[in-house]
Scaffold this motif. Sequence first.
Motif, short mmCIF file in Angstrom:
data_model
loop_
_atom_site.label_atom_id
_atom_site.label_comp_id
_atom_site.label_asym_id
_atom_site.label_seq_id
_atom_site.Cartn_x
_atom_site.Cartn_y
_atom_site.Cartn_z
N THR A 118 -3.44 3.82 -7.55
CA THR A 118 -4.58 3.62 -6.67
C THR A 118 -4.93 2.13 -6.64
N LEU A 119 -5.33 1.67 -5.49
CA LEU A 119 -5.70 0.27 -5.33
C LEU A 119 -7.22 0.15 -5.38
N ILE B 44 -3.45 -7.92 -2.06
CA ILE B 44 -3.23 -6.73 -2.88
C ILE B 44 -2.20 -7.07 -3.96
N LYS C 69 1.06 4.00 -3.03
CA LYS C 69 0.78 5.42 -2.78
C LYS C 69 1.95 6.28 -3.24
N PRO D 234 -7.05 -7.16 1.85
CA PRO D 234 -5.71 -6.60 2.13
C PRO D 234 -4.59 -7.63 2.02
N ARG E 172 0.83 -1.21 0.00
CA ARG E 172 0.00 0.00 0.00
C ARG E 172 0.87 1.26 0.00
#
Length: 144
Positions: free
Chosen positions: A34-35, A44, A29, A41, A25
């Motif tokens: 963007t996820l 990902i 970023k 989680p 994450r």
Amino acid sequence: MPVSTDVIGTELPPLTMTIDPGRVRFFAKAIGETLPDGIDPAKIPVPPTFLFAIELDQPDPFAWLTALGIDLALILHGSQRFIYHSTAAAGDTLVARPRIVDVYSKKNGALEFIVKQTSVTRADGTPVADLISTLVVRHPETAQ
């Protein structure tokens, strides 16, 4: 001091990393990616260039260069290429196996190039990617 072509084929120690979701994450970023909303989680997808970080995640990621007698102040990152075989995800345990695949010089030895290829697989051996990086070693004393 020139790097001997005898190092071509040298395998460097393998590295293992279990991909942490928080780290993915943060990386996403940092690069402006963007996820998707609602994604688990623990699964990902890893941004493609994240794999470069595997080799940097050790106490001295450039020890192999100093072992070759290279002054790190004279190093430039020449290029980075990725060949993808499958998508990695958070929670995957990946193994990186780097080896030196080429050494050559240009400009009468003023610039030396070291090409390293790293095969990245899952712990079960499934191919994920091949990373090919070229480092440039400057030899200012040779420059004309």
